[in-house]
Write a protein that holds these residues in place. Structure first.
Motif, PDB file in Angstrom:
ATOM      1  N   VAL A 101      -2.286  -6.187  -0.664  1.00 28.36           N
ATOM      2  CA  VAL A 101      -1.122  -5.520  -1.234  1.00 28.36           C
ATOM      3  C   VAL A 101      -1.244  -4.021  -0.974  1.00 28.36           C
ATOM      4  O   VAL A 101      -2.254  -3.408  -1.296  1.00 28.36           O
ATOM      5  CB  VAL A 101      -1.024  -5.775  -2.757  1.00 28.36           C
ATOM      6  N   ARG A 102      -0.223  -3.463  -0.371  1.00 27.62           N
ATOM      7  CA  ARG A 102      -0.118  -2.021  -0.209  1.00 27.62           C
ATOM      8  C   ARG A 102       1.091  -1.591  -1.016  1.00 27.62           C
ATOM      9  O   ARG A 102       2.199  -2.010  -0.733  1.00 27.62           O
ATOM     10  CB  ARG A 102       0.086  -1.649   1.254  1.00 27.62           C
ATOM     11  N   ALA A 103       0.861  -0.790  -2.010  1.00 25.70           N
ATOM     12  CA  ALA A 103       1.952  -0.350  -2.873  1.00 25.70           C
ATOM     13  C   ALA A 103       1.728   1.106  -3.241  1.00 25.70           C
ATOM     14  O   ALA A 103       0.588   1.567  -3.308  1.00 25.70           O
ATOM     15  CB  ALA A 103       2.013  -1.201  -4.138  1.00 25.70           C
ATOM     16  N   LEU A 149      -2.472  10.736   1.504  1.00 26.97           N
ATOM     17  CA  LEU A 149      -1.011  10.678   1.556  1.00 26.97           C
ATOM     18  C   LEU A 149      -0.539   9.259   1.840  1.00 26.97           C
ATOM     19  O   LEU A 149       0.410   8.769   1.228  1.00 26.97           O
ATOM     20  CB  LEU A 149      -0.468  11.619   2.635  1.00 26.97           C
ATOM     21  N   SER A 150      -1.204   8.598   2.756  1.00 29.46           N
ATOM     22  CA  SER A 150      -0.814   7.234   3.112  1.00 29.46           C
ATOM     23  C   SER A 150      -1.047   6.266   1.960  1.00 29.46           C
ATOM     24  O   SER A 150      -0.159   5.490   1.604  1.00 29.46           O
ATOM     25  CB  SER A 150      -1.588   6.766   4.340  1.00 29.46           C
ATOM     26  N   LEU A 151      -2.222   6.289   1.368  1.00 25.82           N
ATOM     27  CA  LEU A 151      -2.545   5.348   0.298  1.00 25.82           C
ATOM     28  C   LEU A 151      -1.675   5.559  -0.934  1.00 25.82           C
ATOM     29  O   LEU A 151      -1.209   4.601  -1.545  1.00 25.82           O
ATOM     30  CB  LEU A 151      -4.022   5.448  -0.071  1.00 25.82           C
ATOM     31  N   GLU A 152      -1.446   6.804  -1.321  1.00 22.08           N
ATOM     32  CA  GLU A 152      -0.665   7.098  -2.522  1.00 22.08           C
ATOM     33  C   GLU A 152       0.811   6.718  -2.371  1.00 22.08           C
ATOM     34  O   GLU A 152       1.495   6.505  -3.363  1.00 22.08           O
ATOM     35  CB  GLU A 152      -0.776   8.578  -2.893  1.00 22.08           C
ATOM     36  N   THR A 153       1.305   6.655  -1.134  1.00 21.74           N
ATOM     37  CA  THR A 153       2.715   6.314  -0.925  1.00 21.74           C
ATOM     38  C   THR A 153       2.911   4.862  -0.503  1.00 21.74           C
ATOM     39  O   THR A 153       4.034   4.446  -0.232  1.00 21.74           O
ATOM     40  CB  THR A 153       3.358   7.243   0.125  1.00 21.74           C
ATOM     41  N   GLY A 154       1.824   4.098  -0.426  1.00 17.77           N
ATOM     42  CA  GLY A 154       1.928   2.684  -0.072  1.00 17.77           C
ATOM     43  C   GLY A 154       1.789   2.397   1.410  1.00 17.77           C
ATOM     44  O   GLY A 154       1.977   1.272   1.853  1.00 17.77           O
ATOM     45  N   GLY A 155       1.444   3.388   2.198  1.00 16.12           N
ATOM     46  CA  GLY A 155       1.266   3.210   3.642  1.00 16.12           C
ATOM     47  C   GLY A 155      -0.194   3.025   4.003  1.00 16.12           C
ATOM     48  O   GLY A 155      -1.015   2.660   3.169  1.00 16.12           O
ATOM     49  N   ARG A 156      -0.505   3.310   5.241  1.00 16.75           N
ATOM     50  CA  ARG A 156      -1.896   3.232   5.695  1.00 16.75           C
ATOM     51  C   ARG A 156      -2.073   4.085   6.940  1.00 16.75           C
ATOM     52  O   ARG A 156      -1.107   4.545   7.532  1.00 16.75           O
ATOM     53  CB  ARG A 156      -2.318   1.806   5.971  1.00 16.75           C
ATOM     54  N   ARG A 168       5.199   8.141 -13.109  1.00 14.06           N
ATOM     55  CA  ARG A 168       4.858   6.866 -13.752  1.00 14.06           C
ATOM     56  C   ARG A 168       3.991   6.038 -12.814  1.00 14.06           C
ATOM     57  O   ARG A 168       4.381   5.748 -11.692  1.00 14.06           O
ATOM     58  CB  ARG A 168       6.126   6.078 -14.078  1.00 14.06           C
ATOM     59  N   ARG A 169       2.828   5.671 -13.276  1.00 16.86           N
ATOM     60  CA  ARG A 169       1.911   4.845 -12.474  1.00 16.86           C
ATOM     61  C   ARG A 169       2.364   3.395 -12.507  1.00 16.86           C
ATOM     62  O   ARG A 169       2.834   2.914 -13.538  1.00 16.86           O
ATOM     63  CB  ARG A 169       0.494   4.937 -13.017  1.00 16.86           C
ATOM     64  N   ILE A 170       2.220   2.722 -11.383  1.00 16.88           N
ATOM     65  CA  ILE A 170       2.529   1.292 -11.311  1.00 16.88           C
ATOM     66  C   ILE A 170       1.376   0.572 -10.631  1.00 16.88           C
ATOM     67  O   ILE A 170       0.583   1.176  -9.913  1.00 16.88           O
ATOM     68  CB  ILE A 170       3.853   1.001 -10.547  1.00 16.88           C
ATOM     69  N   ARG A 171       1.298  -0.724 -10.868  1.00 16.21           N
ATOM     70  CA  ARG A 171       0.275  -1.551 -10.234  1.00 16.21           C
ATOM     71  C   ARG A 171       0.910  -2.881  -9.860  1.00 16.21           C
ATOM     72  O   ARG A 171       1.634  -3.473 -10.665  1.00 16.21           O
ATOM     73  CB  ARG A 171      -0.886  -1.773 -11.197  1.00 16.21           C
ATOM     74  N   VAL A 172       0.632  -3.339  -8.668  1.00 17.82           N
ATOM     75  CA  VAL A 172       1.160  -4.615  -8.198  1.00 17.82           C
ATOM     76  C   VAL A 172      -0.017  -5.557  -8.005  1.00 17.82           C
ATOM     77  O   VAL A 172      -0.946  -5.252  -7.259  1.00 17.82           O
ATOM     78  CB  VAL A 172       1.938  -4.456  -6.873  1.00 17.82           C
TER      79      VAL A 172
END
Length: 137
Positions: free
Chosen positions: A126-128, A33-40, A113-117
């Motif tokens: 980078v956490r996104a 849940l954390s990784l998929e939403t950009g958290g940790r 929609r998948r995104i990559r930073v």
């Protein structure tokens, strides 16, 4: 739950209370849940004994505890670990960059929609979020 968070652009930060040497059924879910939403996820109880040397070589009647039960040392170590984890998350939340873009075409499918930073700077983490759902009025 993940889709609800992604649809509402929620970033999930977690603090695991799993102690050193133990596992929990929910650890993998919290991490995902954390990784998929950009958290940790922070693990404040995993490093309780990192500053204690040789505690296993000092036998004791009440067990091999680096911090003696009932003295407050263990409770203080736990409180310090949790405080440091919360402070680390608060520091990260208050020092974020927000990137925004507008897609070239309007897609009525409303699919994820998948995104990559990518950042070309050394020593930058980078956490996104992994993607987003288009706004659904």
């Amino acid at each position: 739950m993940l889709e609800i968070a992604q649809r509402n652009l929620v970033t999930i930060y977690g603090v695991s209370t799993t102690a050193f040497g133990f596992t929990s059924e929910g650890d993998e879910n919290l991490r995902r849940l954390s990784l998929e939403t950009g958290g940790r996820v922070e693990y404040p109880l995993e490093g309780i004994y990192k500053d204690v040397a040789g505690f296993l070589s000092t036998p004791s009647d009440e067990g091999n505890y680096a911090y003696k039960v009932g003295t407050g040392q263990y409770a203080a170590a736990i409180a310090t670990g949790i405080f440091d984890s919360i402070a680390a998350i608060a520091g990260e939340v208050t020092t974020q960059y927000i990137l925004r873009y507008v897609p070239a075409s309007e897609d009525a499918s409303r699919q994820f929609r998948r995104i990559r930073v990518d950042v070309s700077l050394p020593n930058v983490k980078v956490r996104a979020r992994s993607g987003y759902y288009p706004y659904n009025p």
